[in-house]
Write a protein that holds these residues in place. Structure first.
Motif, PDB file in Angstrom:
ATOM      1  N   GLY A   1      55.391  77.597  -4.700  1.00  0.00           N
ATOM      2  CA  GLY A   1      55.005  78.680  -3.809  1.00  0.00           C
ATOM      3  C   GLY A   1      54.565  78.279  -2.558  1.00  0.00           C
TER       4      GLY A   1
ATOM      5  N   GLU B   1      49.099  84.673  -4.676  1.00  0.00           N
ATOM      6  CA  GLU B   1      49.909  84.575  -3.598  1.00  0.00           C
ATOM      7  C   GLU B   1      51.017  83.593  -3.774  1.00  0.00           C
ATOM      8  OE1 GLU B   1      46.418  83.670  -2.287  1.00  0.00           O
ATOM      9  OE2 GLU B   1      46.234  85.597  -3.398  1.00  0.00           O
TER      10      GLU B   1
ATOM     11  N   GLU C   1      53.547  84.740  -6.208  1.00  0.00           N
ATOM     12  CA  GLU C   1      54.425  85.654  -5.761  1.00  0.00           C
ATOM     13  C   GLU C   1      55.513  85.376  -4.813  1.00  0.00           C
ATOM     14  OE1 GLU C   1      55.537  89.585  -5.842  1.00  0.00           O
ATOM     15  OE2 GLU C   1      53.444  88.908  -6.764  1.00  0.00           O
ATOM     16  N   LYS C   2      55.136  84.093  -3.815  1.00  0.00           N
ATOM     17  CA  LYS C   2      55.997  83.547  -3.192  1.00  0.00           C
ATOM     18  C   LYS C   2      56.958  82.920  -3.911  1.00  0.00           C
ATOM     19  CE  LYS C   2      53.550  82.096   0.530  1.00  0.00           C
ATOM     20  NZ  LYS C   2      52.846  81.085   1.265  1.00  0.00           N
TER      21      LYS C   2
ATOM     22  N   PHE D   1      58.198  83.353  -6.843  1.00  0.00           N
ATOM     23  CA  PHE D   1      59.099  84.439  -7.605  1.00  0.00           C
ATOM     24  C   PHE D   1      60.094  85.082  -6.568  1.00  0.00           C
ATOM     25  CE2 PHE D   1      60.242  88.019 -10.369  1.00  0.00           C
ATOM     26  CZ  PHE D   1      60.741  87.129 -11.485  1.00  0.00           C
ATOM     27  N   LYS D   2      59.222  85.493  -5.458  1.00  0.00           N
ATOM     28  CA  LYS D   2      60.269  86.142  -4.343  1.00  0.00           C
ATOM     29  C   LYS D   2      61.273  85.272  -3.816  1.00  0.00           C
ATOM     30  CE  LYS D   2      57.298  89.806  -2.737  1.00  0.00           C
ATOM     31  NZ  LYS D   2      56.401  90.467  -1.581  1.00  0.00           N
ATOM     32  N   THR D   3      60.877  84.148  -3.404  1.00  0.00           N
ATOM     33  CA  THR D   3      62.116  83.163  -2.850  1.00  0.00           C
ATOM     34  C   THR D   3      62.840  82.579  -3.829  1.00  0.00           C
ATOM     35  OG1 THR D   3      60.310  81.370  -2.827  1.00  0.00           O
ATOM     36  CG2 THR D   3      60.429  82.549  -0.934  1.00  0.00           C
ATOM     37  N   LYS D   4      62.745  82.731  -5.062  1.00  0.00           N
ATOM     38  CA  LYS D   4      63.434  82.186  -6.161  1.00  0.00           C
ATOM     39  C   LYS D   4      63.355  80.741  -6.283  1.00  0.00           C
ATOM     40  CE  LYS D   4      66.785  86.023  -6.824  1.00  0.00           C
ATOM     41  NZ  LYS D   4      65.855  87.285  -6.299  1.00  0.00           N
TER      42      LYS D   4
ATOM     43  N   TYR E   1      57.429  85.690 -16.120  1.00  0.00           N
ATOM     44  CA  TYR E   1      56.352  86.135 -14.783  1.00  0.00           C
ATOM     45  C   TYR E   1      55.367  86.859 -15.153  1.00  0.00           C
ATOM     46  CZ  TYR E   1      55.601  88.012 -10.232  1.00  0.00           C
ATOM     47  OH  TYR E   1      55.089  88.413  -9.135  1.00  0.00           O
TER      48      TYR E   1
ATOM     49  N   GLN F   1      51.506  85.722 -14.491  1.00  0.00           N
ATOM     50  CA  GLN F   1      50.367  86.373 -13.821  1.00  0.00           C
ATOM     51  C   GLN F   1      49.040  86.551 -14.693  1.00  0.00           C
ATOM     52  OE1 GLN F   1      52.719  90.317 -13.108  1.00  0.00           O
ATOM     53  NE2 GLN F   1      52.381  89.888 -10.727  1.00  0.00           N
TER      54      GLN F   1
END
Length: 88
Positions: free
Chosen positions: A13, A54, A57-58, A60-63, A78, A82
């Motif tokens: 992340g 955070e 999330e980062k 996961f979003k950026t793969k 995921y 969490q």
């Protein structure tokens, strides 16, 4: 007296090097199954994430997590991540 070396791993992340014990390991075994490895002993390819929402999330979003494990990460994994982050 000899000082014990602390193993460091990079969080997917925030991309920071941190002690292995502070991170959650996500592992992909030979069958291609993804699971959480809270002890850090399961065999297979591992990727690490900080115990913060955070960073998760980062990652996961950026793969980055998917890229490091060379497979798609399911929504169930995921959600498990969490829950592990929240309980820490």
């Amino acid at each position: 007296m000899k000082v014990k070396k602390i193993p460091m791993r990079m969080c997917t992340g925030c991309m920071e090097m941190k002690p292995k014990k502070e991170l959650i390991r996500v592992v992909k075994n030979k069958e291609g199954e993804i699971s959480l490895d809270l002890v850090g002993k399961k065999p297979g390819r591992g990727a690490y994430v900080c115990r913060s929402a955070e960073c998760l999330e980062k990652a996961f979003k950026t793969k980055r997590l998917s890229r490091n494990l060379e497979t798609a990460i399911s929504v169930e994994i995921y959600e498990d991540l969490q829950k592990a982050v929240v309980h820490e």
